[in-house]
Design a protein around this motif. Structure first.
Motif, PDB file in Angstrom:
ATOM      1  N   ASN A 126      42.333  35.036  49.068  1.00 27.29           N
ATOM      2  CA  ASN A 126      41.422  34.135  48.364  1.00 27.29           C
ATOM      3  C   ASN A 126      40.035  34.774  48.280  1.00 27.29           C
ATOM      4  OD1 ASN A 126      40.904  31.246  47.297  1.00 27.29           O
ATOM      5  ND2 ASN A 126      39.259  31.563  48.772  1.00 27.29           N
ATOM      6  N   GLY A 127      39.590  35.369  49.380  1.00 32.93           N
ATOM      7  CA  GLY A 127      38.299  36.054  49.374  1.00 32.93           C
ATOM      8  C   GLY A 127      38.284  37.264  48.470  1.00 32.93           C
ATOM      9  N   VAL A 128      39.379  38.037  48.487  1.00 38.24           N
ATOM     10  CA  VAL A 128      39.481  39.197  47.599  1.00 38.24           C
ATOM     11  C   VAL A 128      39.414  38.755  46.139  1.00 38.24           C
ATOM     12  CG1 VAL A 128      41.035  41.010  46.773  1.00 38.24           C
ATOM     13  CG2 VAL A 128      40.745  40.641  49.225  1.00 38.24           C
ATOM     14  N   ALA A 129      40.211  37.749  45.793  1.00 40.10           N
ATOM     15  CA  ALA A 129      40.251  37.288  44.406  1.00 40.10           C
ATOM     16  C   ALA A 129      38.910  36.736  43.965  1.00 40.10           C
ATOM     17  CB  ALA A 129      41.337  36.228  44.242  1.00 40.10           C
ATOM     18  N   PHE A 136      34.372  41.379  38.089  1.00 38.76           N
ATOM     19  CA  PHE A 136      34.898  41.549  36.736  1.00 38.76           C
ATOM     20  C   PHE A 136      34.043  40.800  35.718  1.00 38.76           C
ATOM     21  CE2 PHE A 136      39.593  42.349  38.154  1.00 38.76           C
ATOM     22  CZ  PHE A 136      39.221  43.598  38.623  1.00 38.76           C
ATOM     23  N   HIS A 137      33.608  39.601  36.044  1.00 42.36           N
ATOM     24  CA  HIS A 137      32.763  38.826  35.128  1.00 42.36           C
ATOM     25  C   HIS A 137      31.412  39.506  34.915  1.00 42.36           C
ATOM     26  CE1 HIS A 137      35.164  35.317  34.267  1.00 42.36           C
ATOM     27  NE2 HIS A 137      35.367  35.055  35.534  1.00 42.36           N
ATOM     28  N   LEU A 138      30.838  40.026  36.001  1.00 46.51           N
ATOM     29  CA  LEU A 138      29.505  40.615  35.909  1.00 46.51           C
ATOM     30  C   LEU A 138      29.520  41.976  35.216  1.00 46.51           C
ATOM     31  CD1 LEU A 138      28.172  39.785  39.495  1.00 46.51           C
ATOM     32  CD2 LEU A 138      27.480  38.692  37.354  1.00 46.51           C
ATOM     33  N   ARG A 158      46.380  42.595  40.177  1.00 48.79           N
ATOM     34  CA  ARG A 158      47.103  42.634  38.895  1.00 48.79           C
ATOM     35  C   ARG A 158      47.493  41.219  38.459  1.00 48.79           C
ATOM     36  NH1 ARG A 158      48.324  47.789  37.334  1.00 48.79           N
ATOM     37  NH2 ARG A 158      48.716  49.373  38.935  1.00 48.79           N
ATOM     38  N   GLN A 159      47.963  40.410  39.413  1.00 49.57           N
ATOM     39  CA  GLN A 159      48.325  39.032  39.093  1.00 49.57           C
ATOM     40  C   GLN A 159      47.098  38.244  38.660  1.00 49.57           C
ATOM     41  OE1 GLN A 159      51.728  37.900  39.392  1.00 49.57           O
ATOM     42  NE2 GLN A 159      50.801  36.424  37.987  1.00 49.57           N
ATOM     43  N   LEU A 160      45.978  38.463  39.325  1.00 48.52           N
ATOM     44  CA  LEU A 160      44.722  37.806  38.967  1.00 48.52           C
ATOM     45  C   LEU A 160      44.331  38.135  37.529  1.00 48.52           C
ATOM     46  CD1 LEU A 160      42.089  36.301  40.136  1.00 48.52           C
ATOM     47  CD2 LEU A 160      41.184  38.619  40.404  1.00 48.52           C
ATOM     48  N   VAL A 161      44.410  39.403  37.179  1.00 49.34           N
ATOM     49  CA  VAL A 161      44.054  39.843  35.828  1.00 49.34           C
ATOM     50  C   VAL A 161      44.970  39.201  34.793  1.00 49.34           C
ATOM     51  CG1 VAL A 161      44.032  41.859  34.292  1.00 49.34           C
ATOM     52  CG2 VAL A 161      42.972  41.985  36.554  1.00 49.34           C
ATOM     53  N   ALA A 162      46.264  39.152  35.102  1.00 54.53           N
ATOM     54  CA  ALA A 162      47.219  38.559  34.164  1.00 54.53           C
ATOM     55  C   ALA A 162      46.984  37.056  34.012  1.00 54.53           C
ATOM     56  CB  ALA A 162      48.644  38.833  34.632  1.00 54.53           C
ATOM     57  N   ASP A 163      46.798  36.363  35.126  1.00 56.74           N
ATOM     58  CA  ASP A 163      46.672  34.905  35.085  1.00 56.74           C
ATOM     59  C   ASP A 163      45.374  34.450  34.424  1.00 56.74           C
ATOM     60  OD1 ASP A 163      49.095  34.685  36.305  1.00 56.74           O
ATOM     61  OD2 ASP A 163      48.343  33.993  38.237  1.00 56.74           O
ATOM     62  N   LEU A 164      44.285  35.198  34.636  1.00 55.51           N
ATOM     63  CA  LEU A 164      42.991  34.797  34.087  1.00 55.51           C
ATOM     64  C   LEU A 164      42.626  35.550  32.818  1.00 55.51           C
ATOM     65  CD1 LEU A 164      40.824  34.288  37.314  1.00 55.51           C
ATOM     66  CD2 LEU A 164      42.204  32.645  36.031  1.00 55.51           C
ATOM     67  N   SER A 165      43.548  36.355  32.310  1.00 50.82           N
ATOM     68  CA  SER A 165      43.369  37.068  31.031  1.00 50.82           C
ATOM     69  C   SER A 165      42.107  37.921  31.001  1.00 50.82           C
ATOM     70  CB  SER A 165      43.359  36.062  29.866  1.00 50.82           C
ATOM     71  OG  SER A 165      44.560  35.331  29.816  1.00 50.82           O
ATOM     72  N   PHE A 166      41.818  38.603  32.108  1.00 49.09           N
ATOM     73  CA  PHE A 166      40.705  39.551  32.089  1.00 49.09           C
ATOM     74  C   PHE A 166      41.067  40.693  31.142  1.00 49.09           C
ATOM     75  CE2 PHE A 166      39.612  37.752  36.316  1.00 49.09           C
ATOM     76  CZ  PHE A 166      38.267  37.500  36.085  1.00 49.09           C
ATOM     77  N   ASP A 167      40.127  41.074  30.310  1.00 47.60           N
ATOM     78  CA  ASP A 167      40.353  42.119  29.314  1.00 47.60           C
ATOM     79  C   ASP A 167      40.038  43.478  29.928  1.00 47.60           C
ATOM     80  OD1 ASP A 167      40.849  43.499  27.000  1.00 47.60           O
ATOM     81  OD2 ASP A 167      38.900  43.017  26.083  1.00 47.60           O
TER      82      ASP A 167
END
Length: 282
Positions: A126-129, A136-138, A158-167
């Motif tokens: 949770n802390g890592v994410a 990533f936002h900044l 990788r799962q975080l990027v997929a789930d939140l659609s980070f480009d």
């Protein structure tokens, strides 16, 4: 190399780079840099125009207050290493800058985090994410670079990027090791001489287990022999040894044809917690 300490400064820097058509590579670290970190910076420099390294010892991913307190912090030495490796900007914020108010958001990565590090370090991912999402936002990077020593962390990101659609694209680079096989880690600085002398056993156990997987020993047999070898070292306290699917990270009762296996371990050595892994293609 520019040194940035505020979120606004990082955003302004990366927005300017994007408007100029420059590709941005991000290398998140907690500092106390070693050759493994520098490999990530060099890889980013080869593939991107702008390379931003971050140094932030993130309190929300520590479930052990003493580990957080003792984590090595050498910011001046780190800055000296980064520029020659190709870093164009260093983001080194304070805790107050990254967390102006307590976070209440909670991530749940399901089965991916209920094993190994997730099982033994409650709240860690949770802390890592949380911190990775902020970075990533900044920074809005095109690519972000991570080391494979933290295999489960890479899977979670990788799962975080997929789930939140980070480009952006996640790039994982191989673990860099000392001459005796010990995986490079910032925590290695805390090993005393006897612990450091015993530390190569971790990789020796992993490589022996990898050979056993290739020879066809069952996952349970591989795990049992590895655990026995680790337990035989009096300076070492094993935490876990896992024989798992390299993608799902779930423990294996039997091998699946065509799917890679990851062997992961964590152990305490001289009061220092170390992790390592080896991937076996089958």
């Amino acid at each position: 190399m520019q040194i940035l300490t505020t979120a606004a400064g990082l955003q302004a820097h990366t927005e300017s780079a994007r408007q100029a058509g420059r590709r941005i590579g991000l290398v998140p670290t907690m500092g106390a840099l070693h050759a493994g970190h520098l490999q990530l910076v060099q890889a980013a420099r080869a593939e991107c125009d702008e390379v931003i390294a971050t140094i932030f010892v993130n309190p929300t991913q520590f479930n052990n207050a003493e580990d957080f307190r003792l984590y090595p912090r050498v910011p001046d030495a780190d800055a000296v290493l980064l520029a020659p490796a190709g870093c164009t900007a260093l983001f080194a914020p304070s805790v107050e800058e990254m967390y102006p108010q307590p976070t209440v958001l909670r991530f749940d990565f399901g089965d991916l985090e209920r094993v190994m590090e997730g099982a033994h370090r409650p709240g860690h991912f949770n802390g890592v994410a949380t911190v990775v999402s902020k970075l990533f936002h900044l920074a809005r990077p095109h690519r972000a670079y991570f080391g494979q020593k933290d295999w489960q962390q890479v899977a979670v990101v990788r799962q975080l990027v997929a789930d939140l659609s980070f480009d952006l694209e996640i790039v994982a680079r191989p673990t860099i090791r000392e001459a005796d096989g010990l995986a490079m880690s910032s925590r290695n600085r805390r090993l005393d001489a006897p612990a450091r002398a015993a530390a190569p056993l971790l990789y020796q156990v992993l490589t022996a287990a990898a050979e056993q997987v290739q020879q066809g020993l069952s996952p349970l047999q591989v795990q049992a022999q590895a655990e026995a070898a680790l337990a035989a070292e009096p300076l070492l306290t094993p935490e876990y040894f896992a024989v798992a699917d390299a993608q799902t990270l779930q423990p294996l009762a039997a091998y699946v044809p065509g799917r890679a296996v990851v062997l992961c371990l964590a152990a305490h050595l001289g009061g220092v917690r170390l992790i390592d892994n080896v991937v076996v293609e089958r």
